[in-house]
Motif scaffolding. Structure first.
Motif, PDB file in Angstrom:
ATOM      1  N   LYS A   1       0.840  -1.198   0.000  1.00  0.00           N
ATOM      2  CA  LYS A   1       0.000   0.000   0.000  1.00  0.00           C
ATOM      3  C   LYS A   1       0.869   1.240   0.000  1.00  0.00           C
ATOM      4  O   LYS A   1       1.850   1.335   0.747  1.00  0.00           O
ATOM      5  CB  LYS A   1      -0.907  -0.003   1.234  1.00  0.00           C
ATOM      6  N   LEU A   2       0.512   2.206  -0.846  1.00  0.00           N
ATOM      7  CA  LEU A   2       1.146   3.518  -0.854  1.00  0.00           C
ATOM      8  C   LEU A   2       0.303   4.486  -0.045  1.00  0.00           C
ATOM      9  O   LEU A   2      -0.929   4.418  -0.071  1.00  0.00           O
ATOM     10  CB  LEU A   2       1.249   4.058  -2.284  1.00  0.00           C
ATOM     11  N   PHE A   3       0.950   5.424   0.646  1.00  0.00           N
ATOM     12  CA  PHE A   3       0.196   6.419   1.397  1.00  0.00           C
ATOM     13  C   PHE A   3       1.081   7.625   1.685  1.00  0.00           C
ATOM     14  O   PHE A   3       2.294   7.613   1.443  1.00  0.00           O
ATOM     15  CB  PHE A   3      -0.368   5.834   2.697  1.00  0.00           C
ATOM     16  N   ASP A   4       0.443   8.667   2.191  1.00  0.00           N
ATOM     17  CA  ASP A   4       1.124   9.908   2.546  1.00  0.00           C
ATOM     18  C   ASP A   4       1.390   9.901   4.048  1.00  0.00           C
ATOM     19  O   ASP A   4       0.458   9.834   4.841  1.00  0.00           O
ATOM     20  CB  ASP A   4       0.239  11.100   2.162  1.00  0.00           C
ATOM     21  N   MET A   5       2.648   9.959   4.428  1.00  0.00           N
ATOM     22  CA  MET A   5       3.001  10.022   5.837  1.00  0.00           C
ATOM     23  C   MET A   5       3.458  11.446   6.147  1.00  0.00           C
ATOM     24  O   MET A   5       4.642  11.771   6.110  1.00  0.00           O
ATOM     25  CB  MET A   5       4.092   9.016   6.194  1.00  0.00           C
ATOM     26  N   GLU A   6       2.474  12.315   6.398  1.00  0.00           N
ATOM     27  CA  GLU A   6       2.729  13.709   6.761  1.00  0.00           C
ATOM     28  C   GLU A   6       3.686  14.385   5.789  1.00  0.00           C
ATOM     29  O   GLU A   6       4.712  14.938   6.163  1.00  0.00           O
ATOM     30  CB  GLU A   6       3.242  13.788   8.193  1.00  0.00           C
ATOM     31  N   GLY A   7       3.330  14.314   4.501  1.00  0.00           N
ATOM     32  CA  GLY A   7       4.106  14.996   3.480  1.00  0.00           C
ATOM     33  C   GLY A   7       5.206  14.178   2.850  1.00  0.00           C
ATOM     34  O   GLY A   7       5.939  14.685   1.992  1.00  0.00           O
ATOM     35  N   THR A   8       5.351  12.919   3.226  1.00  0.00           N
ATOM     36  CA  THR A   8       6.373  12.036   2.668  1.00  0.00           C
ATOM     37  C   THR A   8       5.707  10.826   2.027  1.00  0.00           C
ATOM     38  O   THR A   8       4.757  10.270   2.580  1.00  0.00           O
ATOM     39  CB  THR A   8       7.360  11.569   3.754  1.00  0.00           C
ATOM     40  N   LEU A   9       6.174  10.425   0.855  1.00  0.00           N
ATOM     41  CA  LEU A   9       5.660   9.227   0.210  1.00  0.00           C
ATOM     42  C   LEU A   9       6.101   8.009   1.012  1.00  0.00           C
ATOM     43  O   LEU A   9       7.291   7.837   1.298  1.00  0.00           O
ATOM     44  CB  LEU A   9       6.188   9.136  -1.226  1.00  0.00           C
ATOM     45  N   ALA A  10       5.143   7.173   1.407  1.00  0.00           N
ATOM     46  CA  ALA A  10       5.445   6.014   2.244  1.00  0.00           C
ATOM     47  C   ALA A  10       4.798   4.767   1.652  1.00  0.00           C
ATOM     48  O   ALA A  10       3.882   4.840   0.835  1.00  0.00           O
ATOM     49  CB  ALA A  10       4.960   6.251   3.667  1.00  0.00           C
ATOM     50  N   TRP A  11       5.289   3.628   2.093  1.00  0.00           N
ATOM     51  CA  TRP A  11       4.864   2.322   1.571  1.00  0.00           C
ATOM     52  C   TRP A  11       4.837   1.343   2.733  1.00  0.00           C
ATOM     53  O   TRP A  11       5.705   1.362   3.608  1.00  0.00           O
ATOM     54  CB  TRP A  11       5.873   1.870   0.516  1.00  0.00           C
ATOM     55  N   CYS A  12       3.815   0.508   2.771  1.00  0.00           N
ATOM     56  CA  CYS A  12       3.789  -0.549   3.790  1.00  0.00           C
ATOM     57  C   CYS A  12       3.467  -1.875   3.133  1.00  0.00           C
ATOM     58  O   CYS A  12       2.788  -1.935   2.103  1.00  0.00           O
ATOM     59  CB  CYS A  12       2.792  -0.231   4.906  1.00  0.00           C
TER      60      CYS A  12
END
Length: 407
Positions: free
Chosen positions: A262-273
């Motif tokens: 899953k891709l998501f926004d972590m407070e302004g940073t591109l993140a992946w889990c």
């Protein structure tokens, strides 16, 4: 000037001081001020004020109540170190229908799909507009895949894919919000040189947009392809759309094998889990370290056994609890959403949602309304905005996606 008691009246303050105070108000309070005083209405209606007010708003995670109405949800203090976190719930009102779908978010605007129609909405001002779809003939299915702001012009644009049921051919369209004429654009993708590879891109984009909305980052939209094994011609599994050049490319996600991505926004940073391959017992979180070089950095791991042990300790320490604590053990992780840099929401056992920190410390079970029920955790976030929808008056539809409101 001071009044008879010697106190300074608010209206007598310098205009620049009044504006600094007004921009600190909550969105609903700005709406009340507009009704009270005409000068305040003028001051809070300038583009400069509205943009400044929007930038100061917190970025709130959006949760989908799956048909259950709710207002702002505040997750109260569940233990030492836990924040008084707010969520923005979707649906937006008591008349929300179960078939409504949240398709995209950008700068305080939502795209809602209802009854084969797409609406752009501002949930703060309670205004909406019906989005014109590409009209390209019979047997064509339009898919709204993204909403974004085109920074060179300041326009808000909607990205469509029109797909033929008979030939399976696809076309790409862009609609400027406020206009009624979507324009067809050619596909530009350096790594795609054949029509068959291009068609595979559309298939991936179609399936990925159905599962989740794109993540905004670095002036581009990002979709994660859910079937990495079939991807060819690009060497990556993340589809990237540059909103300025209107071109696509592939990007690589972290290379570790996993069952869930899953891709998501972590407070302004591109993140992946990603979850573990064999069982849903852990989730690894990575963040983008170098965007141009496509380098990811491992952030942390949430392990089921750690969360369950902390949950048991939490329940044991409860005293004089009015409601009966949750008795079901945490058996598997299904999904995750980021509250802030230290706290998470985790959907578990296909039914419940818990709150924990990045070290696996259990912070409580999440409730919306008066009873616990399953929520859909979106990766989307909303920053409230009082900016009007561009050109919405000429596109107003008789059936709003939600009831009228205040601002």
């Amino acid at each position: 000037m001071p009044d008879r008691s010697g106190a300074t009246l608010f209206k007598d303050l310098p205009e620049e001081i009044i504006n600094k105070i007004l921009v600190l108000l909550a969105s609903k309070d700005v709406g009340r001020c507009r009704v009270v005083n005409t000068s305040w209405r003028s001051a809070t209606s300038t583009p400069e004020f509205m943009l400044q007010h929007h930038r100061r708003q917190p970025s709130l995670p959006i949760v989908d109540g799956l048909g259950r109405p709710a207002n702002h949800v505040v997750l109260g203090d569940a233990g030492a170190g836990a924040s008084n976190q707010q969520l923005w719930p979707f649906p937006l009102g008591s008349k929300r229908r179960f078939e409504d779908q949240l398709k995209g978010v950008c700068d305080g605007f939502l795209i809602i799909y209802r009854g084969h129609k797409f609406y752009i909405c501002n949930p703060v001002t309670r205004k909406h507009a019906l989005l014109p779809q590409p009209q390209v003939g019979q047997g064509i299915h339009n898919i709204m895949i993204g909403l974004y702001r085109h920074h060179p012009t300041g326009e808000y644009r909607v990205l469509w894919v029109s797909r033929s049921h008979q030939t399976s051919e696809s076309s790409l369209y862009v609609l400027t919000v406020g206009s009624n004429r979507p324009r067809c654009i050619s596909v530009t993708m350096p790594t795609v040189s054949s029509s068959s590879a291009e068609e595979k891109l559309w298939n991936k984009l179609h399936s990925s947009s159905d599962r989740s909305s794109p993540v905004h980052y670095n002036g581009s939209l990002h979709w994660h392809s859910y079937d990495k094994r079939e991807i060819t011609g690009g060497g990556g599994d993340i589809i990237v759309y540059d909103t300025e050049t209107e071109s696509f490319r592939w990007m690589r996600s972290p290379t570790q094998p996993c069952r869930y991505r899953k891709l998501f926004d972590m407070e302004g940073t591109l993140a992946w889990c990603g979850g573990s391959v064999s069982k849903s017992t852990s989730m690894d979180v990575w963040v983008m370290q170098d965007y141009e070089a496509e380098i990811w950095a491992f952030k942390y791991r949430i392990d089921l056994s750690t969360v369950e042990a902390s949950r048991q300790l939490y329940l044991t320490s409860l005293k004089k609890k009015k409601s009966r604590p949750l008795e079901y053990a945490v058996q598997l992780f299904n999904d995750m959403a980021v509250l802030n840099e230290r706290e998470l929401l985790i959907w578990f056992n296909n039914k419940y949602v818990l709150r924990c920190d990045i070290d696996g410390k259990f912070l409580g079970i999440v409730n919306i309304g008066k009873s616990q029920y399953r929520m859909w955790l979106t990766h989307l976030r909303l920053k409230e905005s009082i900016v009007p929808i561009p050109g919405h008056k000429m596109q107003e539809d008789e059936e709003p996606p939600f009831s009228t409101g205040h601002v």
